[in-house]
Motif scaffolding. Structure first.
Motif, PDB file in Angstrom:
ATOM      1  N   UNK A  83       0.822  -1.206   0.000  1.00 28.98           N
ATOM      2  CA  UNK A  83       0.000   0.000   0.000  1.00 28.98           C
ATOM      3  C   UNK A  83       0.860   1.261   0.000  1.00 28.98           C
ATOM      4  N   UNK A  84       1.918   1.266   0.812  1.00 34.08           N
ATOM      5  CA  UNK A  84       2.800   2.429   0.890  1.00 34.08           C
ATOM      6  C   UNK A  84       3.662   2.562  -0.359  1.00 34.08           C
ATOM      7  N   UNK A  85       4.058   1.431  -0.926  1.00 29.34           N
ATOM      8  CA  UNK A  85       4.828   1.439  -2.179  1.00 29.34           C
ATOM      9  C   UNK A  85       4.031   2.114  -3.283  1.00 29.34           C
ATOM     10  N   UNK A  86       2.768   1.739  -3.429  1.00 26.84           N
ATOM     11  CA  UNK A  86       1.903   2.365  -4.435  1.00 26.84           C
ATOM     12  C   UNK A  86       1.729   3.854  -4.128  1.00 26.84           C
ATOM     13  N   UNK A  87       1.495   4.161  -2.866  1.00 29.57           N
ATOM     14  CA  UNK A  87       1.243   5.555  -2.477  1.00 29.57           C
ATOM     15  C   UNK A  87       2.474   6.424  -2.677  1.00 29.57           C
ATOM     16  N   UNK A  88       3.660   5.918  -2.356  1.00 24.62           N
ATOM     17  CA  UNK A  88       4.882   6.694  -2.525  1.00 24.62           C
ATOM     18  C   UNK A  88       5.122   7.060  -3.988  1.00 24.62           C
ATOM     19  N   UNK A  89       4.885   6.108  -4.890  1.00 24.11           N
ATOM     20  CA  UNK A  89       5.030   6.415  -6.311  1.00 24.11           C
ATOM     21  C   UNK A  89       3.905   7.328  -6.769  1.00 24.11           C
ATOM     22  N   UNK A  90       2.691   7.049  -6.303  1.00 19.98           N
ATOM     23  CA  UNK A  90       1.531   7.825  -6.744  1.00 19.98           C
ATOM     24  C   UNK A  90       1.511   9.269  -6.289  1.00 19.98           C
ATOM     25  N   UNK A  91       2.286   9.604  -5.256  1.00 24.65           N
ATOM     26  CA  UNK A  91       2.303  10.985  -4.754  1.00 24.65           C
ATOM     27  C   UNK A  91       3.584  11.736  -5.118  1.00 24.65           C
ATOM     28  N   UNK A  92       4.487  11.096  -5.834  1.00 23.36           N
ATOM     29  CA  UNK A  92       5.783  11.714  -6.133  1.00 23.36           C
ATOM     30  C   UNK A  92       5.642  12.858  -7.135  1.00 23.36           C
ATOM     31  N   UNK A  93       6.524  13.831  -7.004  1.00 22.90           N
ATOM     32  CA  UNK A  93       6.587  14.874  -8.035  1.00 22.90           C
ATOM     33  C   UNK A  93       7.260  14.327  -9.292  1.00 22.90           C
ATOM     34  N   UNK A  94       8.324  13.533  -9.063  1.00 19.12           N
ATOM     35  CA  UNK A  94       9.037  12.902 -10.169  1.00 19.12           C
ATOM     36  C   UNK A  94       9.314  11.438  -9.819  1.00 19.12           C
ATOM     37  N   UNK A  95       9.386  10.595 -10.861  1.00 19.04           N
ATOM     38  CA  UNK A  95       9.745   9.189 -10.685  1.00 19.04           C
ATOM     39  C   UNK A  95      10.864   8.857 -11.658  1.00 19.04           C
TER      40      UNK A  95
END
Length: 347
Positions: A247-259
């Motif tokens: 859940x946190x893995x998805x959220x961390x990518x989903x809220x990033x300014x850049x990936x």
């Protein structure tokens, strides 16, 4: 109707676990009864390795129990699966690199559905070879694989290269569909409500010191905190979240300014959550699954190589992606893919 799914659900890999859940969820959303065929790949780990990864294993197992609750008994080998196959209406293999024998090893033929009675319907959804051409192996000879593939009523694959391989190597017709994670526009049941942070997320599958050096410099240039997800590597100047929950893995990518990533599913999540991203090529021979997706969306220019200079990567990250256009294509492909899956199960 019961649909038994065989995929890499038990791998302690974030992308593999998420795609297994998305496949399960898609089958369920279409009104069928999904179950996971609980085959474990034949890997052997030392006690030290098990201890190091024990928290990650526990967290991913907790996710599996909560979000993929219906599973068969545990099978430890293809022989066990052949001796006592699950009773079902449909066997479904996919997605991910389920047709890559270098991953499935001794159990390779299980992912070509070499078990169960002839009266059970066999289909694939978004299965991938993971490479651009068929590679014969001791555990998956071309002649045997061809025999098994002809038992499938429908072949739905993830990459255009898989369509080519099935046609050119096996003389079989197939249709390209999207990765199951792309069948849903987002995953609020995992993330809750989310916004945007000032972070640059790095998600690297294949270790590469040059990648991380560039990431640190890019983060400073773009005035972003740099956060690494999905990796236990501890690096100066980069915050590490390992071992985070799915859940946190998805959220961390989903809220990033850049990936900044070399991961297929890191790219998929960037697309779903409208992140500005750059794909940094990890292994060239495995690029086909990424290039196929990005070409479909007109975003093949987001791919960078080790020899590319920092200015190119920074300029790409700062060049906004036209997500209105991307969403139009994804929505169309999503609807087609779900229709193909439903038709494959029903026919």
């Amino acid at each position: 109707m019961k649909v038994s799914i065989i995929t890499y659900h038990d791998e302690d890999n974030y992308g593999a676990t998420l795609q297994a859940y998305a496949t399960y969820k898609a089958v369920e959303s279409l009104g069928y009864k999904p179950e996971i065929i609980n085959l474990h790949l034949p890997y052997r780990f030392s006690l030290a390795t098990k201890l190091v990864f024990s928290l990650k294993r526990w967290r991913l197992n907790s996710f599996r129990k909560r979000f993929m609750p219906v599973m068969t008994k545990v099978y430890h080998s293809i022989d066990e699966l052949r001796q006592d196959p699950p009773s079902s209406d449909v066997y479904l293999v996919g997605s991910d690199q389920t047709w890559n024998p270098t991953i499935s090893r001794a159990n390779a033929l299980a992912y070509f559905l070499d078990f169960g009675g002839s009266g059970i319907k066999r289909i694939s959804y978004a299965s991938s070879f993971g490479v651009s051409h068929w590679e014969d192996s001791d555990v998956a000879k071309k002649e045997k694989v061809q025999e098994l593939l002809t038992r499938f009523s429908t072949l739905l694959v993830r990459e255009s290269k898989a369509v080519d391989i099935l046609r050119d190597e096996f003389g079989l017709a197939s249709k390209q569909v999207v990765d199951p994670v792309l069948l849903f526009p987002s995953y609020p049941e995992l993330t809750g409500d989310i916004g945007e942070t000032d972070r640059m997320i790095v998600y690297k599958i294949k270790n590469d010191a040059d990648f991380y050096k560039k990431a640190v410099i890019i983060g400073k240039r773009l005035n972003c905190d740099i956060h690494s997800v999905g990796s236990m590597r501890r690096l100066e100047g980069i915050h590490t979240h390992y071992p985070e929950r799915i859940e946190n893995w998805v959220k961390n990518i989903g809220t990033a300014r850049y990936v900044f990533t070399d991961s297929f599913h890191g790219t998929v999540l960037s697309l779903l959550y409208h992140r500005q991203f750059v794909v940094y090529v990890g292994e060239a021979k495995k690029l086909s699954r990424l290039s196929s997706l990005l070409e479909l969306l007109g975003l093949e220019n987001r791919i960078c190589w080790g020899e590319d200079d920092l200015e190119k990567i920074i300029n790409l990250l700062q060049t906004p992606i036209d997500y209105k256009k991307v969403d139009e294509i994804l929505n169309k492909e999503r609807n087609i893919s779900l229709e193909c899956l439903k038709k494959a199960i029903d026919n």
